[in-house]
Design a protein around this motif. Structure first.
Motif, PDB file in Angstrom:
ATOM      1  N   PRO A  19       0.852  -1.186   0.000  1.00  0.00           N
ATOM      2  CA  PRO A  19       0.000   0.000   0.000  1.00  0.00           C
ATOM      3  C   PRO A  19       0.891   1.241   0.000  1.00  0.00           C
ATOM      4  O   PRO A  19       2.116   1.120  -0.022  1.00  0.00           O
ATOM      5  CB  PRO A  19      -0.778  -0.129   1.312  1.00  0.00           C
ATOM      6  CG  PRO A  19       0.172  -0.859   2.208  1.00  0.00           C
ATOM      7  CD  PRO A  19       0.944  -1.804   1.324  1.00  0.00           C
ATOM      8  N   ARG A  20       0.293   2.436   0.063  1.00  0.00           N
ATOM      9  CA  ARG A  20       1.095   3.654   0.017  1.00  0.00           C
ATOM     10  C   ARG A  20       1.548   4.092   1.411  1.00  0.00           C
ATOM     11  O   ARG A  20       1.438   5.247   1.799  1.00  0.00           O
ATOM     12  CB  ARG A  20       0.328   4.766  -0.695  1.00  0.00           C
ATOM     13  CG  ARG A  20       0.351   4.614  -2.213  1.00  0.00           C
ATOM     14  CD  ARG A  20      -0.415   5.690  -2.925  1.00  0.00           C
ATOM     15  NE  ARG A  20      -1.854   5.572  -2.700  1.00  0.00           N
ATOM     16  CZ  ARG A  20      -2.548   6.312  -1.856  1.00  0.00           C
ATOM     17  NH1 ARG A  20      -1.952   7.240  -1.149  1.00  0.00           N
ATOM     18  NH2 ARG A  20      -3.838   6.138  -1.715  1.00  0.00           N
ATOM     19  N   TYR A  21       2.009   3.150   2.190  1.00  0.00           N
ATOM     20  CA  TYR A  21       2.672   3.459   3.456  1.00  0.00           C
ATOM     21  C   TYR A  21       3.666   2.344   3.744  1.00  0.00           C
ATOM     22  O   TYR A  21       3.577   1.242   3.189  1.00  0.00           O
ATOM     23  CB  TYR A  21       1.675   3.612   4.614  1.00  0.00           C
ATOM     24  CG  TYR A  21       0.904   2.354   4.947  1.00  0.00           C
ATOM     25  CD1 TYR A  21       1.413   1.409   5.828  1.00  0.00           C
ATOM     26  CD2 TYR A  21      -0.347   2.116   4.386  1.00  0.00           C
ATOM     27  CE1 TYR A  21       0.701   0.266   6.130  1.00  0.00           C
ATOM     28  CE2 TYR A  21      -1.059   0.980   4.682  1.00  0.00           C
ATOM     29  CZ  TYR A  21      -0.533   0.060   5.557  1.00  0.00           C
ATOM     30  OH  TYR A  21      -1.233  -1.083   5.849  1.00  0.00           O
ATOM     31  N   ALA A  22       4.642   2.642   4.580  1.00  0.00           N
ATOM     32  CA  ALA A  22       5.667   1.643   4.893  1.00  0.00           C
ATOM     33  C   ALA A  22       6.257   1.954   6.265  1.00  0.00           C
ATOM     34  O   ALA A  22       6.017   3.017   6.849  1.00  0.00           O
ATOM     35  CB  ALA A  22       6.766   1.653   3.822  1.00  0.00           C
ATOM     36  N   MET A  23       7.029   1.009   6.776  1.00  0.00           N
ATOM     37  CA  MET A  23       7.698   1.158   8.069  1.00  0.00           C
ATOM     38  C   MET A  23       9.184   1.386   7.850  1.00  0.00           C
ATOM     39  O   MET A  23       9.817   0.686   7.061  1.00  0.00           O
ATOM     40  CB  MET A  23       7.537  -0.120   8.904  1.00  0.00           C
ATOM     41  CG  MET A  23       6.257  -0.199   9.703  1.00  0.00           C
ATOM     42  SD  MET A  23       6.146   1.067  10.973  1.00  0.00           S
ATOM     43  CE  MET A  23       7.679   0.831  11.857  1.00  0.00           C
TER      44      MET A  23
END
Length: 460
Positions: free
Chosen positions: A63-67
């Motif tokens: 998705p358009r987020y990451a860690m």
């Protein structure tokens, strides 16, 4: 122990801990709202596990987020934070090429004093993508205040009204108004012509359908919404300045409101929040009042909504509810449920900005007088142990609480509803009032069905 319900607004503070959902969960709805964004959460494995479970999307699903996972080398300062973040941002640019990268700080970045704000401008110049820093740690903020920190940081990136006016004048265009055109950008965000309408920007993240509904309601009153913060695309952020009026749609955006007033010199319209037919009508009326516009057909519109809710109102009239406090929507929800005929024993809330919620508190007081019931006590940062003692004595029909307390309360015979569900549901505006009552009445209807089946032991 005797419990008193005041006839005037009573505020208490028990200085309990924030027993709320983690603020970094704001990524769940913001990455979907801002379509050309990428959210990079800087934290530990625990933060990653939380996002995977809370958002229901595995990280490897892209998705358009990451860690950006902090490991022992980062925490002990053996690694260069700047180089590590640069490597990740370059990878994001290569793979996704977003219009903006938003760094979300967590508890760990606060504890090790990571200078995200210091690194962001330098890295932004290197990779040529805007980088916004928002601290959404659970040490300082409650659940929904994560969105508040993101929008407050984003407000600084909105185009400046005065600069655009001066640029237009230099180019020789003297016949323009200040109304932005949706989809255009910065210096092109003007309509030329004789009209000079005052811009109105609404702030708060709502699903596109709900935002369109609220904009349509204002259009019926001859008020045009010139922009939203956040916009669906970062490149469409609204113009801000001292001739721009702003109004919030959620009660947890006090930091954003302060930033818009003090830093961007906007004029804030104080209004109750558009939750429930009564709140939506008051919200529209206050905006119309700021523009010296007389409302048309609002009373009839509200009455039609109340009539459509009659089946739900029959279920909740005379029932009692206790808010333990989680998402900062408690005051607005309590006011609406009181108007529906419910008795609210206590409104627990993690954080209370009385200035930003002044209009909502006034409407709560007016609603209680109209319904001829005492005003519930408002407890900021409630102590959960004390709350449970009060609930044992009061025995409410329903407790709206965080997930951690739901099962223990159910085991003690108290019906519960997760407060987080109200955060993710569409509850704003006239047309969505039904969804609020659908959530509230679900446990009550379940118990009625069990009683009809003769399973009274399960109900008890």
């Amino acid at each position: 122990m005797s419990i008193k319900i005041s006839e005037t607004l009573t505020f208490e503070c028990e200085t309990g801990n924030y027993h709320t959902f983690c603020p970094i969960s704001c990524v769940a709805w913001l990455y979907q709202k801002i379509e050309d964004s990428f959210f990079l959460v800087v934290g530990t494995k625990t933060c990653g596990y939380f996002l995977q479970n809370a958002l229901g999307v595995m990280i490897f699903a892209e998705p358009r987020y990451a860690m950006a996972e902090l490991e022992e080398g980062d925490i002990s300062a053996q690694l260069n934070d700047y180089q590590e973040l640069k490597r990740l941002c370059l990878q994001i640019k290569k793979d996704r090429n977003p219009s903006v990268i938003i760094w979300i700080g967590t508890c760990t970045t606060e504890i090790i004093k990571m200078d995200l704000e210091g690194m962001a401008p330098k890295l932004e110049n290197e990779i040529e993508i805007p980088i916004i820093v928002a601290r959404a740690n659970g040490l300082d903020y409650a659940f929904t205040q994560g969105e508040d920190t993101v929008l407050a940081a984003m407000a600084h990136r909105c185009p400046e009204q005065e600069i655009l006016i001066n640029n237009a004048r230099k180019e020789g265009d003297k016949s323009f108004s200040l109304l932005p055109i949706e989809g255009e950008r910065k210096t092109k965000q003007f309509i030329t012509g004789s009209e000079n309408r005052i811009p109105l920007v609404l702030f708060g993240s709502l699903p596109s359908t709900v935002a369109s509904q609220l904009s349509l309601e204002l259009n019926r009153q001859s008020i045009s919404v010139s922009g939203w913060l956040p916009a669906q695309r970062y490149t469409d952020l609204p113009i801000l300045g001292n001739n721009v009026y702003v109004c919030g749609v959620n009660p947890f955006l006090s930091r954003t409101a302060t930033t818009l007033m003090r830093r961007r010199k906007c004029k804030l319209i104080g209004a109750p929040f558009p939750i429930g037919p009564d709140g939506t009508r008051a919200w529209i009326e206050n905006i119309c009042s700021a523009f010296n516009i007389e409302t048309r057909g609002l009373e009839k519109r509200e009455q039609q909504v109340w009539e459509s809710l009659e089946n739900y109102l029959d279920l909740v009239r005379g029932k009692s509810v206790f808010f333990m406090g989680d998402n900062l929507l408690e005051i607005s929800l309590a006011r609406f449920l009181i108007r529906c005929g419910m008795i609210v024993y206590e409104i627990g809330i993690p954080y209370m900005d009385k200035r930003y919620q002044a209009a909502e508190l006034k409407l709560l007081q007016t609603t209680c007088k109209k319904m001829c019931i005492p005003i519930p006590r408002i407890v900021e940062k409630p102590d959960n142990y004390n709350q449970i003692q009060r609930m044992r004595e009061l025995q409410p029909d329903l407790a709206i609480t965080g997930m951690a307390h739901a099962n223990p309360l159910e085991a003690r015979g108290i019906n519960t509803k997760w407060s987080v569900e109200f955060t993710f549901a569409q509850i704003h505006g006239f047309t969505n009032a039904k969804d609020v009552l659908e959530l509230v009445t679900r446990p009550l209807r379940r118990n009625n069905n069990l009683e009809n089946l003769g399973w009274t032991d399960l109900v008890k």
